[in-house]
Design a protein around this motif. Structure first.
Motif, PDB file in Angstrom:
ATOM      1  N   UNK A 221      13.119 -25.142 -43.063  1.00  0.00           N
ATOM      2  CA  UNK A 221      13.633 -23.886 -43.379  1.00  0.00           C
ATOM      3  C   UNK A 221      13.083 -23.227 -44.427  1.00  0.00           C
ATOM      4  N   UNK A 222      12.474 -24.021 -45.370  1.00  0.00           N
ATOM      5  CA  UNK A 222      11.871 -23.515 -46.517  1.00  0.00           C
ATOM      6  C   UNK A 222      10.310 -22.786 -46.274  1.00  0.00           C
ATOM      7  N   UNK A 223       9.902 -23.220 -45.293  1.00  0.00           N
ATOM      8  CA  UNK A 223       8.522 -22.745 -45.041  1.00  0.00           C
ATOM      9  C   UNK A 223       8.573 -20.976 -44.534  1.00  0.00           C
ATOM     10  N   UNK A 224       7.652 -20.330 -45.196  1.00  0.00           N
ATOM     11  CA  UNK A 224       7.633 -18.932 -45.190  1.00  0.00           C
ATOM     12  C   UNK A 224       6.166 -18.450 -45.263  1.00  0.00           C
ATOM     13  N   UNK A 225       5.733 -17.935 -44.215  1.00  0.00           N
ATOM     14  CA  UNK A 225       4.338 -17.475 -44.371  1.00  0.00           C
ATOM     15  C   UNK A 225       3.958 -16.328 -43.551  1.00  0.00           C
ATOM     16  N   UNK A 226       2.922 -15.507 -43.775  1.00  0.00           N
ATOM     17  CA  UNK A 226       2.299 -14.627 -43.046  1.00  0.00           C
ATOM     18  C   UNK A 226       0.904 -14.943 -42.411  1.00  0.00           C
ATOM     19  N   UNK A 227       0.554 -14.673 -41.297  1.00  0.00           N
ATOM     20  CA  UNK A 227      -0.676 -14.983 -40.727  1.00  0.00           C
ATOM     21  C   UNK A 227      -1.471 -13.784 -40.663  1.00  0.00           C
ATOM     22  N   UNK A 228      -2.771 -13.669 -41.043  1.00  0.00           N
ATOM     23  CA  UNK A 228      -3.829 -12.659 -40.825  1.00  0.00           C
ATOM     24  C   UNK A 228      -4.857 -13.194 -40.060  1.00  0.00           C
ATOM     25  N   UNK A 229      -4.987 -12.477 -38.630  1.00  0.00           N
ATOM     26  CA  UNK A 229      -5.872 -13.316 -37.732  1.00  0.00           C
ATOM     27  C   UNK A 229      -7.072 -12.953 -37.955  1.00  0.00           C
ATOM     28  N   UNK A 230      -7.596 -12.047 -38.829  1.00  0.00           N
ATOM     29  CA  UNK A 230      -8.977 -11.929 -39.307  1.00  0.00           C
ATOM     30  C   UNK A 230      -9.876 -10.796 -38.582  1.00  0.00           C
ATOM     31  N   UNK A 231      -8.819  -9.596 -38.339  1.00  0.00           N
ATOM     32  CA  UNK A 231      -9.321  -8.375 -37.714  1.00  0.00           C
ATOM     33  C   UNK A 231     -10.298  -7.619 -38.840  1.00  0.00           C
TER      34      UNK A 231
ATOM     35  N   UNK B 283       2.731 -27.101 -30.823  1.00  0.00           N
ATOM     36  CA  UNK B 283       1.949 -28.060 -29.726  1.00  0.00           C
ATOM     37  C   UNK B 283       3.078 -28.268 -28.860  1.00  0.00           C
ATOM     38  N   UNK B 284       4.308 -28.539 -29.057  1.00  0.00           N
ATOM     39  CA  UNK B 284       5.244 -29.033 -27.968  1.00  0.00           C
ATOM     40  C   UNK B 284       6.024 -27.682 -27.296  1.00  0.00           C
ATOM     41  N   UNK B 285       6.250 -27.650 -26.164  1.00  0.00           N
ATOM     42  CA  UNK B 285       6.687 -26.515 -25.544  1.00  0.00           C
ATOM     43  C   UNK B 285       8.286 -26.754 -25.683  1.00  0.00           C
ATOM     44  N   UNK B 286       8.609 -27.855 -25.928  1.00  0.00           N
ATOM     45  CA  UNK B 286      10.168 -28.076 -26.234  1.00  0.00           C
ATOM     46  C   UNK B 286      10.646 -27.060 -27.589  1.00  0.00           C
ATOM     47  N   UNK B 287      10.274 -27.051 -28.628  1.00  0.00           N
ATOM     48  CA  UNK B 287      10.511 -26.480 -29.797  1.00  0.00           C
ATOM     49  C   UNK B 287       9.591 -26.438 -30.811  1.00  0.00           C
ATOM     50  N   UNK B 288       9.591 -25.370 -31.600  1.00  0.00           N
ATOM     51  CA  UNK B 288       8.510 -25.366 -32.811  1.00  0.00           C
ATOM     52  C   UNK B 288       9.032 -25.946 -33.878  1.00  0.00           C
ATOM     53  N   UNK B 289       8.340 -26.783 -34.434  1.00  0.00           N
ATOM     54  CA  UNK B 289       8.695 -27.824 -35.784  1.00  0.00           C
ATOM     55  C   UNK B 289       8.396 -27.059 -36.982  1.00  0.00           C
ATOM     56  N   UNK B 290       9.451 -26.631 -37.960  1.00  0.00           N
ATOM     57  CA  UNK B 290       9.308 -25.767 -39.034  1.00  0.00           C
ATOM     58  C   UNK B 290      10.211 -26.010 -39.858  1.00  0.00           C
TER      59      UNK B 290
END
Length: 233
Positions: A146-156, A137-144
């Motif tokens: 290092x241990x977090x890994x995920x794949x997003x399926x958008x529901x097509x 939500x911040x345009x400065x940088x994405x907060x995440x």
């Protein structure tokens, strides 16, 4: 017992050679030798969880329908067996002291979590047990982390089954969840949440690509499955 026997033997030899003073020196030398030859070993173990298991949702849970940008609660729909990782560290001690070995236990697993009816533009924020683990939500940088890994399926209606879920259940045994937006976490670190396996996920969803497109790192293509691993791709 063996260490004491070596110390007594040293005292006997020292006494025979140099009398009472020699016995004292021999006992001390024998004690030191016994400590090195028969060093005491101490093992400290951290908390360990037996029969660790992730609880998945009940069949038939309702999927929310989202308009615009809206927060929704996730629902765990699949999970791998929990993996235990043991880390050992040793301290040999000084001056013949006991050798101390410490063991700590960490737990990881793969999770599939449904979000809402698809198709969505992307995710703006992810919370786990109230803790923000992804924030764009911040345009400065994405907060995440290092241990977090995920794949997003958008529901097509054309998305394919997830590869990790197919490893767990076998190819051809995993639904593609077409029409459902969902996310697959890879090697989710339960140790980041006190080794709790009941994780409550919350997502801030952008239903339209135009809502999410201005924010770097958010899936905007309805046909794209985005992988987040170490850095943004």
């Amino acid at each position: 017992m063996a260490r004491l026997a070596i110390a007594v033997g040293g005292a006997a030899i020292g006494g025979a050679v140099a009398g009472p003073f020699g016995a004292q020196v021999g006992f001390a030398a024998g004690s030191i030798a016994g400590n090195f030859l028969f060093r005491e070993e101490i093992t400290n173990e951290g908390p360990r969880i037996e029969d660790a298991q992730v609880t998945t949702s009940a069949y038939g849970a309702l999927l929310p329908v989202v308009y615009g940008i809206y927060p929704v609660a996730g629902n765990v729909i699949d999970a791998s067996p929990v993996r235990e990782v043991v880390k050992k560290s040793s301290d040999s001690g000084k001056g013949g002291g006991p050798e101390v070995t410490s063991k700590t236990y960490s737990y990881f697993g793969d999770l599939a979590v449904s979000i809402c009816e698809g198709e969505i533009g992307g995710l703006l924020q992810i919370r786990a047990n109230g803790q923000i683990i992804y924030d764009s939500t911040s345009t400065a940088e994405i907060v995440k982390p290092d241990w977090l890994k995920f794949r997003l399926y958008t529901g097509t209606e054309t998305q394919e089954p997830d590869s990790i879920l197919e490893v767990i259940h076998g190819a051809g045994n995993v639904p593609a969840y077409r029409g459902t937006a969902y996310i697959v976490f890879e090697d989710f670190a339960f140790s980041q949440f006190g080794n709790q396996f009941a994780i409550n996920f919350e997502f801030l969803v952008a239903i339209a690509a135009t809502d999410a497109g201005a924010l770097e790192g958010v899936t905007v293509s309805p046909e794209t499955v985005t992988t987040y691993s170490g850095g943004l791709k």
